[in-house]
Design an enzyme around this catalytic site. Sequence first.
Site, mmCIF file in Angstrom:
data_model
loop_
_atom_site.group_PDB
_atom_site.id
_atom_site.type_symbol
_atom_site.label_atom_id
_atom_site.label_comp_id
_atom_site.label_asym_id
_atom_site.label_seq_id
_atom_site.Cartn_x
_atom_site.Cartn_y
_atom_site.Cartn_z
ATOM 1 N N GLU A 1 -0.094 5.611 13.268
ATOM 2 C CA GLU A 1 0.278 6.923 12.824
ATOM 3 C C GLU A 1 -0.072 8.055 13.780
ATOM 4 O OE1 GLU A 1 -1.191 8.180 8.889
ATOM 5 O OE2 GLU A 1 -2.998 7.200 8.987
ATOM 6 N N HIS B 1 -9.683 2.846 -0.047
ATOM 7 C CA HIS B 1 -8.345 2.576 -0.141
ATOM 8 C C HIS B 1 -8.073 1.601 -1.254
ATOM 9 C CE1 HIS B 1 -4.330 1.163 0.988
ATOM 10 N NE2 HIS B 1 -4.554 0.772 2.153
ATOM 11 N N PHE C 1 1.083 -3.154 4.168
ATOM 12 C CA PHE C 1 1.244 -4.905 4.620
ATOM 13 C C PHE C 1 3.001 -5.066 4.370
ATOM 14 C CE2 PHE C 1 -3.303 -6.569 4.389
ATOM 15 C CZ PHE C 1 -3.629 -5.839 5.599
ATOM 16 N N CYS D 1 0.863 -1.016 -0.152
ATOM 17 C CA CYS D 1 0.029 -0.216 0.076
ATOM 18 C C CYS D 1 0.777 1.295 0.047
ATOM 19 C CB CYS D 1 -0.894 -0.091 1.339
ATOM 20 S SG CYS D 1 -2.049 -1.266 1.127
ATOM 21 N N HIS E 1 -2.234 8.361 6.060
ATOM 22 C CA HIS E 1 -2.526 6.991 5.420
ATOM 23 C C HIS E 1 -4.004 6.742 6.002
ATOM 24 C CE1 HIS E 1 -2.075 3.194 3.801
ATOM 25 N NE2 HIS E 1 -2.511 2.587 4.826
ATOM 26 N N LYS F 1 -9.104 8.957 2.000
ATOM 27 C CA LYS F 1 -9.760 7.502 2.157
ATOM 28 C C LYS F 1 -11.062 7.465 2.674
ATOM 29 C CE LYS F 1 -5.513 4.684 2.442
ATOM 30 N NZ LYS F 1 -4.423 5.854 2.569
#
Length: 417
Positions: free
Chosen positions: A320, A346, A405, A169, A309, A341
Amino acid sequence: MTRRAVITGIGVVAPGHTGREAFWELLTAGRTATRAISLFDASRFRSRVAAECSFDAAAEGLSPQEIRRMDRAAQFAVVASREALADSGLDLSSADPSAIGVSIGSAVGCTMGLEQEYAVLSDGGREWLVDHEYGVPQLYGYMVPSTLAVEVAWVVGAEGPVSLISTGCTSGLDAVGHGAKLIEEGSAEFVLAGATDAPLSPITSACFDAIRATTSNNDDPEHASRPFDADRDGFVLGEGSAVMVLEELEAARARGARIYGEIAGFASRSNAFHMTGLKPDGREMAEAIRVALDRAQRDPSTVDYINAHGSGTKQNDRHETAAFKRSLGERAYEVPVSSIKSMIGHSLGAIGSLEVAACAMALRHQVVPPTANLSTPDPECDLDYVPVVAREHRMDTILSVGSGFGGFQSALVLSRL
């Protein structure tokens, strides 16, 4: 002479409507493009919502041959690249082909083409030994993710460095960072940099259902993506592409180009910890932020906006938030933060490039896009997440971060000139 990489063109295919300006209008209006999945029958899945692109390949100028040859992700990338090139005002037909580069990111490659072909070859999964004679000529291309970068290279006639970046990602952020490096080191004069993913397929839904990472809020798709909200229950899958034209600052100025901003710093780190897990202290993301700011020669106090993110999972949002506090100190409490997002879902490897495009537009318009659907803040996420409504705000330096990931953590600094 120190070479500096700047953005001079932007092209976007995003949930909602295709095109850079439509994308920005949706974000600043705080509208969501999430809805019930229509690209396949999702009735048997736990999560049945997604942020789909309203995309008509023929209407976007792709020929029947291109549509037949290219996976949906490749179609997105080509359309975004053509818009970016037109926006830049460049005519690359007279440029040295070896001076043109391409850096495209993708997490899952040609997922839709592969799954569709497997269904045909295996007779709907009934045959263990598949019959290759039923395969289309493009099947090998679907299996090789670099096909996506090749399609963009053909659009612009690139004979310089061409690469496919696949780091989960963070692929979109990493591809733009790599493209900027090609400009800075003189390996290319022009780079088409961005990312694309079209992962909305049964196999992707099944994978995320298995780890319960995606939302189960199927009754209210428009409000299903809720980053930093106490009532969030997972992210919403999306799809799309953003591609940017990068070139050297002085050359762009010499031709009178409109410059969105400079890619002033980039860094990536890994947590070497877990495929999907994140350490709560956010140390690796904080380190990527620190190095990116150092390379940009910016102090944390100069950061005016953070594009998070913000996937909408409790683990990521808290991770985060901790990283921002660790890297920026008290400044973290003063800087507006938001997650797009919440509006476009996403799109895995593509989302980082869409977020950079949003940051470039934010610099141009001096407006921070909001975090939609944020009505009940998570007490552990106690920063200024710009809930629901866009905000006019003076910005010279923007920080955009990504988490993927595999433990990937990336940070990019975009500065106004």
